[in-house]
Write a protein that holds these residues in place. Structure first.
Motif, PDB file in Angstrom:
ATOM      1  N   ASN A  93      17.896  35.693  21.627  1.00  0.00           N
ATOM      2  CA  ASN A  93      17.126  34.882  22.584  1.00  0.00           C
ATOM      3  C   ASN A  93      17.871  34.782  23.923  1.00  0.00           C
ATOM      4  O   ASN A  93      17.663  33.866  24.690  1.00  0.00           O
ATOM      5  N   MET A 115      20.831  33.972  24.749  1.00  0.00           N
ATOM      6  CA  MET A 115      21.656  32.793  25.010  1.00  0.00           C
ATOM      7  C   MET A 115      22.998  33.178  25.631  1.00  0.00           C
ATOM      8  O   MET A 115      23.716  32.330  26.143  1.00  0.00           O
ATOM      9  N   ARG A 151      12.109  32.034  25.273  1.00  0.00           N
ATOM     10  CA  ARG A 151      12.729  31.019  24.421  1.00  0.00           C
ATOM     11  C   ARG A 151      11.717  30.026  23.879  1.00  0.00           C
ATOM     12  O   ARG A 151      11.969  29.373  22.874  1.00  0.00           O
ATOM     13  N   PHE A 208      21.320  25.005  15.783  1.00  0.00           N
ATOM     14  CA  PHE A 208      22.752  25.293  15.924  1.00  0.00           C
ATOM     15  C   PHE A 208      23.555  24.768  14.742  1.00  0.00           C
ATOM     16  O   PHE A 208      23.074  24.003  13.920  1.00  0.00           O
ATOM     17  N   ASN A 241      22.649  18.911  17.462  1.00  0.00           N
ATOM     18  CA  ASN A 241      22.870  18.628  18.880  1.00  0.00           C
ATOM     19  C   ASN A 241      21.675  17.964  19.532  1.00  0.00           C
ATOM     20  O   ASN A 241      21.113  18.482  20.485  1.00  0.00           O
ATOM     21  N   PHE A 262      19.482  15.562  21.938  1.00  0.00           N
ATOM     22  CA  PHE A 262      19.691  15.126  23.319  1.00  0.00           C
ATOM     23  C   PHE A 262      19.858  13.616  23.362  1.00  0.00           C
ATOM     24  O   PHE A 262      19.401  12.916  22.459  1.00  0.00           O
ATOM     25  N   ARG A 304      12.572  19.918  16.729  1.00  0.00           N
ATOM     26  CA  ARG A 304      12.587  20.217  18.156  1.00  0.00           C
ATOM     27  C   ARG A 304      12.404  21.712  18.400  1.00  0.00           C
ATOM     28  O   ARG A 304      11.692  22.133  19.296  1.00  0.00           O
ATOM     29  N   GLY A 335      21.413  23.659  23.313  1.00  0.00           N
ATOM     30  CA  GLY A 335      20.199  23.247  22.621  1.00  0.00           C
ATOM     31  C   GLY A 335      19.016  23.188  23.561  1.00  0.00           C
ATOM     32  O   GLY A 335      17.908  23.607  23.232  1.00  0.00           O
ATOM     33  N   PHE A 369      18.818  24.794  26.592  1.00  0.00           N
ATOM     34  CA  PHE A 369      18.522  26.144  27.082  1.00  0.00           C
ATOM     35  C   PHE A 369      17.700  26.909  26.049  1.00  0.00           C
ATOM     36  O   PHE A 369      16.767  27.634  26.384  1.00  0.00           O
ATOM     37  N   ALA A 370      18.062  26.743  24.762  1.00  0.00           N
ATOM     38  CA  ALA A 370      17.378  27.477  23.704  1.00  0.00           C
ATOM     39  C   ALA A 370      15.915  27.077  23.595  1.00  0.00           C
ATOM     40  O   ALA A 370      15.103  27.816  23.073  1.00  0.00           O
ATOM     41  N   THR A 371      15.577  25.874  24.093  1.00  0.00           N
ATOM     42  CA  THR A 371      14.176  25.439  24.061  1.00  0.00           C
ATOM     43  C   THR A 371      13.400  26.046  25.228  1.00  0.00           C
ATOM     44  O   THR A 371      12.202  25.881  25.330  1.00  0.00           O
TER      45      THR A 371
END
Lengths: 259, 314
Positions: A60, A62, A93, A100, A104, A106, A169, B192, B194-196
């Motif tokens: 993706n 990253m 994305r 992960f 993590n 927010f 999420r 997290g 950025f991955a979204t």
């Protein structure tokens, strides 16, 4: 692999061709070739530092933000190379969820964590968002535990709950691919069990790629499995053969030493 | 006397002594201020705070002009400095190419370490002529009908000149703390986002700033503390007249400036000196209140703004 390429072409979700990844001058991933079938769970195993997480992050893009890196080769998702200049990374994305190693969440409420992806992709309809958040929390087997505390901070949840929140999420934007980087590494056995069950149930909707340290866990959920060693893909096969009759001696050594 | 069974207990004891030392110093400062300002507090009472006259020969003392000057300079400086330094901090941490970041960071740290009198002299040499020759004539011509922007004496010195220089002094403090606070946001949480599919702007707004706001707030408080107590640069620029400024371009006086200018000869009269110590006490209380109460206020403002649910949640 090559011999049945023709017959299963339509089932292929992700195809990786001649992928090399460099960090500075160091060749971190060496000529990786493999493909992931639609609606399957694929596990990538290998010792620490073998490049399996880096590999996952190439799917993706990253690694885009990591300085001093270089990538050659192709990653085709639905037949399109995601490293083409014309590809919109934001849209890419949206279509690829990622979970992960460490939970993590927010610094926001539980609700806003799940709604985050929808919000940044410009969805404003409150009813749609509320519906979607509830659905994703249900998919992630978290809804019953948080339905009365949706507006509390996500940090108030336990580690296992936080990881399921991160899964909710990741699937909120309705992706077709789900990448998971050792999602159970820091969880207790209970939470791990829940998440492994989730992974199995997810292949109905997504193509799931899981990186794992734990061979037992990888074997439990995998349809296909690959073994990485020092940046090379040593073996890639369907899980039945991979875990019981590995073709390569090195795979066998790695699997047996841990079982 | 003590049964120091474990080494740990011994170290704990020593370290506790240090902490009590800090508390003691603080209490001593407060006690001395209270003791020496007591005669003025008794004689003038609360009206000291809103009396505009400061007349040592007649023994009429009021702090209103100095309080007004102090707050105007401080708040103007914060209004200028906060957005600028947030921008600088965000740029340095999130957008600046790596090879330039170190260079800019060093520049900012050097700026933060420049003695304030140097800033003051620099202000007299550059800000004052610039205000006098360019800005004030312009405002006089076009905006003189706005009371707060009226130019009374076209001399360059005054509230605005002092505020500008104080802005430059607190800018590097807030900017470098903003940068450090953003740098301490865990990478995995940003990943997290950025991955979204979040853009850099989304990540800064929704993840990094809410995560770093406590540190940024600390930087703003530090900047406020420096601005409110800043003395030398202000003495050189504000014009030093005990009047309540009616305009940004007007002259004024701050608590710290009047103390620096007059405390040495205030001892000629008992009540004069006591009144000046009361000014110092006010300054001390202001910084205390800002540190204690301000924390919660800003938490509501910034924390509320960034964590408020966009979707009708709490």
């Amino acid at each position: 692999m090559a011999d049945n390429n023709g017959t299963i072409k339509n089932d292929i979700k992700i195809e990786v061709k001649n992928l090399n990844f460099y960090y500075g001058n160091y060749n971190l991933l060496k000529n990786i070739n493999l493909f992931f079938k639609k609606n399957s769970v694929c596990t990538i195993i290998g010792p620490s530092g073998c490049g399996k997480s880096t590999f996952l992050r190439t799917l993706n893009r990253m690694n885009d933000y990591t300085e001093d890196t270089k990538l050659t080769g192709e990653v085709l998702i639905d037949g399109k190379n995601i490293y083409n200049r014309s590809v919109d990374v934001v849209e890419l994305r949206r279509n690829i969820g990622m979970v992960f190693q460490t939970p993590n969440p927010f610094p926001k409420s539980i609700f806003d964590n799940v709604a985050f992806g929808l919000k940044i992709h410009g969805i404003k309809n409150k009813e749609f968002i509320a519906e979607r958040v509830e659905k994703c929390l249900k998919y992630a087997a978290l809804f019953d535990e948080v339905k009365d505390t949706l507006y509390k901070p996500a940090f108030s949840l336990s580690g296992g709950q936080q990881q399921r929140l991160c899964i909710a999420r990741a699937i909120a934007t309705n992706p077709s691919v789900l990448l998971m980087d050792e999602p159970t590494a820091y969880l207790d056995p209970m939470s791990t069990g829940i998440i492994l069950d989730l992974i199995t149930s997810f292949k109905k909707y997504y193509t799931v790629v899981v990186v794992s340290h734990n061979i037992q866990q990888a074997a439990r959920v995998a349809d296909y499995s690959g073994f990485f060693l020092s940046g090379e893909l040593i073996e890639f096969d369907n899980a039945g053969d991979f875990f019981t009759r590995p073709k390569d001696k090195r795979t066998e050594n790695y699997i047996t030493s841990r079982f | 006397m003590f049964n120091l069974k474990y080494k740990d207990d011994f170290y704990k004891l020593i370290l506790s002594v240090f902490i009590f030392g800090i508390i003691l110093i603080f209490l001593t400062v407060v006690a001395v201020m209270l003791y020496y300002s007591y005669p003025a507090i008794i004689r003038y009472g609360l009206p000291f705070l809103w009396t505009k006259e400061w007349n040592p020969p007649k023994e009429i003392f009021g702090a209103a002009t100095f309080i007004a000057g102090t707050f105007m300079v401080t708040f103007l400086a914060l209004i200028f400095a906060v957005p600028l330094s947030l921008g600088i901090g965000i740029f340095l941490e999130e957008y600046c190419p790596a090879f330039l970041r170190g260079f800019f960071t060093i520049i900012i740290e050097i700026l933060a370490g420049i003695p304030s009198v140097v800033f003051g002299v620099w202000g007299v040499l550059t800000i004052v002529p610039w205000l006098r020759d360019s800005i004030e004539p312009f405002f006089e011509k076009h905006f003189s009908y706005i009371p707060f922007l009226k130019v009374e004496e076209n001399i360059g010195y005054g509230i605005l000149a002092a505020s500008f220089v104080v802005t430059f002094m607190i800018l590097p403090i807030i900017a470098s703390i903003t940068k450090d606070s953003l740098a301490s946001v865990p990478k995995i949480i940003k990943d997290g986002a950025f991955a979204t599919g979040a853009t850099k702007l989304d990540v800064i707004r929704d993840v990094s700033l809410p995560h770093a706001y406590k540190g940024i707030y600390g930087g703003i408080v530090l900047g406020f503390g420096r601005a409110v107590g800043e003395t030398i640069a202000v003495v050189l620029l504000i014009g030093n007249q005990a009047v309540i400024p009616k305009s940004l371009f007007g002259v004024g006086y701050t608590i710290s400036a009047v103390l620096a200018n007059t405390f040495t000869f205030a001892v000629i009269s008992h009540i004069y000196a006591s009144s000046e110590v009361e000014l110092a006490l006010i300054l001390l209380l202001v910084s205390l209140i800002i540190n204690l109460l301000g924390r919660n206020v800003l938490k509501r403002v910034i924390g509320g703004k960034f964590s408020r649910s966009q979707f009708g949640g709490g």
